[in-house]
Design an enzyme around this catalytic site. Sequence first.
Site, short mmCIF file in Angstrom:
data_model
loop_
_atom_site.label_atom_id
_atom_site.label_comp_id
_atom_site.label_asym_id
_atom_site.label_seq_id
_atom_site.Cartn_x
_atom_site.Cartn_y
_atom_site.Cartn_z
N TYR A 138 -9.82 -0.07 -3.42
CA TYR A 138 -10.83 0.83 -2.85
C TYR A 138 -11.69 1.46 -3.94
CZ TYR A 138 -9.39 1.14 2.06
OH TYR A 138 -9.15 0.90 3.38
N ASP A 249 -2.63 0.83 10.82
CA ASP A 249 -3.28 0.49 12.10
C ASP A 249 -2.33 -0.33 12.97
OD1 ASP A 249 -5.73 1.72 11.43
OD2 ASP A 249 -6.90 0.06 12.27
#
Length: 354
Positions: A138, A249
């Site tokens: 990231y 998720d």
Amino acid sequence: MKILILPGDGIGSEIVSQAVRVLEKIQSSPGEIALSFGVLGGAAYDKHGHPYPPETQQQAREADAILLGCVGGPKYDTLPRAVRPEQGLLAIRKDLSLFANLRPAILYPELAASSSLKPEVVAGLDIMIIRELTGDIYFGQPRGRRTNAAGEDEGFDTMHYARSEVERIARVGFETAMKRNKKLCSVDKANVLDTSILWREVVTEMGKLYPEVQLSHMYVDNAAMQLVRAPKQFDVIVTGNIFGDILSDEASMLAGSIGMLPSASLDANKKGLYEPIHGSAPDIAGQNKANPIATILSLAMMMRYTFNRNDLADRIEGAVRKVLASGKRTGDIAQFGEPIIGTIEMGDAIVGAL
Ligand code: IPM
Ligand code: MG
């Protein structure tokens, strides 16, 4: 308790409004909780031309804790990457050094039928995913776009972890495991990635300081499979930024709905940003349909982790359980034929239970 409220975009203002009602309800004397309001993401871009403007940065630094709704929306999809709403979220995490992201996946017994898995596979599920949040691919440099020697367009990113970054998140993993069932599973891709080889070495060394914790290692592809095969084998999972993004998720679906799961992002001093793990759901924004429970449970996490107020956290979680037990359902957690209530009505019910 100085709390900054950042509603964000999409359904953000609707779900956060219900959480603010909860805060007002639990405060024992006026002024015990001091709220301020700010903008992040698309809302901040609209107002100040940047998803994490200096105004918000100042407010965020002054607060003890931050409650965020969610960011993003189709309206911003064509903006350059540097000013997209998601960059606001990444920037505030990095700016405040919120390296430890706690994402519990708990199945409330009343919602067993809403899970995508068979009730017997998920009944009693209680996993804590600890995701490193300020490193990895990231934020690794270099990254970007370029034209290669053959004249072809390329995109590239860098996966990167320093020893100290792995140590501090591993410590959070072990400490959390010590407070739970003393089982920690570290997830990596050490059969392929150098970053993961370092990760595994550091976590293993750290494990020697926690002899009571049963430490295991799992490759991320296997972990993704095990999470849907036999999720109850996990207690605490610790993993890097991108693997944690994906696995959390996945785990949310085991718990019935992504609309149920809160999260905490903490710095070394337990200052935190609290947010539901779901997105801004532009398709239902402004329609009083969104489930405010993940946001309200994020407040419970805030009381527990930043303010050490387990009493208030228990009260909020207890109220949510009571409302679920009474059969109140927003659309995302309703079974076929069950009556559906709106965001505000769910807020009414939880405030009532409090
Ligand atoms: C999350 C989200 C963010 C992430 C996006 C919106 C940048 O998916 O919090 O999991 O990837 O971290
Ligand atoms: Mg995500």
